[in-house]
Design a protein around this motif. Sequence first.
Motif, short mmCIF file in Angstrom:
data_model
loop_
_atom_site.label_atom_id
_atom_site.label_comp_id
_atom_site.label_asym_id
_atom_site.label_seq_id
_atom_site.Cartn_x
_atom_site.Cartn_y
_atom_site.Cartn_z
N ASP A 144 0.83 -1.20 0.00
CA ASP A 144 0.00 0.00 0.00
C ASP A 144 0.87 1.26 0.00
O ASP A 144 1.85 1.33 0.74
CB ASP A 144 -0.88 -0.02 1.25
CG ASP A 144 -1.88 1.12 1.26
OD1 ASP A 144 -2.81 1.10 0.45
OD2 ASP A 144 -1.70 2.04 2.07
N ILE A 158 -3.23 1.30 -3.93
CA ILE A 158 -4.09 1.25 -2.74
C ILE A 158 -4.44 -0.22 -2.50
O ILE A 158 -5.06 -0.87 -3.35
CB ILE A 158 -5.37 2.09 -2.96
CG1 ILE A 158 -4.96 3.54 -3.21
CG2 ILE A 158 -6.29 1.98 -1.75
CD1 ILE A 158 -6.11 4.43 -3.62
N THR A 160 -6.47 -3.10 -1.47
CA THR A 160 -7.92 -3.24 -1.29
C THR A 160 -8.28 -4.72 -1.14
O THR A 160 -8.89 -5.32 -2.03
CB THR A 160 -8.67 -2.65 -2.49
OG1 THR A 160 -8.09 -3.16 -3.71
CG2 THR A 160 -8.61 -1.14 -2.51
N ASN A 203 -13.99 -2.59 4.66
CA ASN A 203 -12.99 -1.54 4.90
C ASN A 203 -12.42 -0.99 3.59
O ASN A 203 -12.20 0.22 3.45
CB ASN A 203 -11.86 -2.08 5.79
CG ASN A 203 -12.33 -2.33 7.20
OD1 ASN A 203 -13.27 -1.68 7.68
ND2 ASN A 203 -11.70 -3.28 7.88
N SER A 204 -12.19 -1.88 2.63
CA SER A 204 -11.64 -1.43 1.35
C SER A 204 -12.65 -0.55 0.61
O SER A 204 -12.29 0.46 0.00
CB SER A 204 -11.27 -2.63 0.48
OG SER A 204 -10.21 -3.36 1.06
N ARG A 207 -12.70 2.85 2.03
CA ARG A 207 -11.52 3.59 1.60
C ARG A 207 -11.69 4.15 0.18
O ARG A 207 -11.38 5.32 -0.07
CB ARG A 207 -10.31 2.67 1.65
CG ARG A 207 -9.08 3.41 2.03
CD ARG A 207 -7.91 2.56 2.29
NE ARG A 207 -6.74 3.35 1.92
CZ ARG A 207 -5.57 2.84 1.69
NH1 ARG A 207 -5.37 1.55 1.78
NH2 ARG A 207 -4.57 3.64 1.36
N GLU A 210 -13.80 7.36 -0.13
CA GLU A 210 -13.18 8.64 0.26
C GLU A 210 -12.37 9.29 -0.87
O GLU A 210 -11.99 10.45 -0.76
CB GLU A 210 -12.24 8.43 1.46
CG GLU A 210 -12.93 7.90 2.72
CD GLU A 210 -14.08 8.80 3.14
OE1 GLU A 210 -13.89 10.03 3.16
OE2 GLU A 210 -15.17 8.26 3.42
#
Length: 242
Positions: A144, A158, A160, A203-204, A207, A210
């Motif tokens: 990451d 990122i 994921t 959670n991914s 993320r 955002e």
Amino acid sequence: MDRIAPENWYQTKKIDDDVTHICEPYIKEFYRCNIWHVRGSQSDLLVDSGMGVVSLTDWVSIVTEKDIAAVASHTHFDHIGCHHEFKHCIVHSAEADLLANPTRESTLVEPYVTDDIFTQLPPQPYVSETYAVKKTSQAEIVEDGHVIDLGNRQFEVIHTPGHSPGGIALFEHKTGILFSGDLHYDGLLIEDTYHSNPSDYQNSMKRLLELPVNIVHGGHFASFGADRHRSLIRNWLDSKNH
Ligand SMILES: [Zn+2]
Ligand SMILES: [Zn+2]
């Protein structure tokens, strides 16, 4: 079922000056991976490489014009079939072993691949019963936050996880382009493979929600803009919290 000649296996379409979509139109839509090519000033980027039933480097000239970094968004068969053809491959640490030593089970050939996933078969000598992804002997392992630098363009990795443990998305801050792999696309998501993880998945998705995206190019199906990006993720998150 008829077989397709190798020169007709791939279809390419320019999305803008530097981004080209490559796909395998004789694979049914649900199984058909999006392959993305991005031209950079110093080197090019390839996001995923399809099933590997026809050589990409032999039949798609755009992938041989420059040094190219072939990223594996993750290591399912539909995304890494031609990675072995490229000198510079990039994979997340959590799936590096899978890229180096793929099996029919680990890449989901079992249970997905039969002649039924095609509308026309790949050229000889393809056989669904024995099809397997070839090993990629060496790859750059990333985590990451790693930045893939094409000279004039930079893509941030990122991590994921969720669909698979080493899934990665690539985000270009300058343009808001997101390559989201199989975690997030505009179609039925696969959340129940042998190495999927529901809490990682949520959670991914939070993320990705955002990120200030302009356009999302997913692992399957059509691309979409910022509004669709947010509504797809919000609806998905809502469906998990009831
Ligand atoms: Zn997948
Ligand atoms: Zn896929």
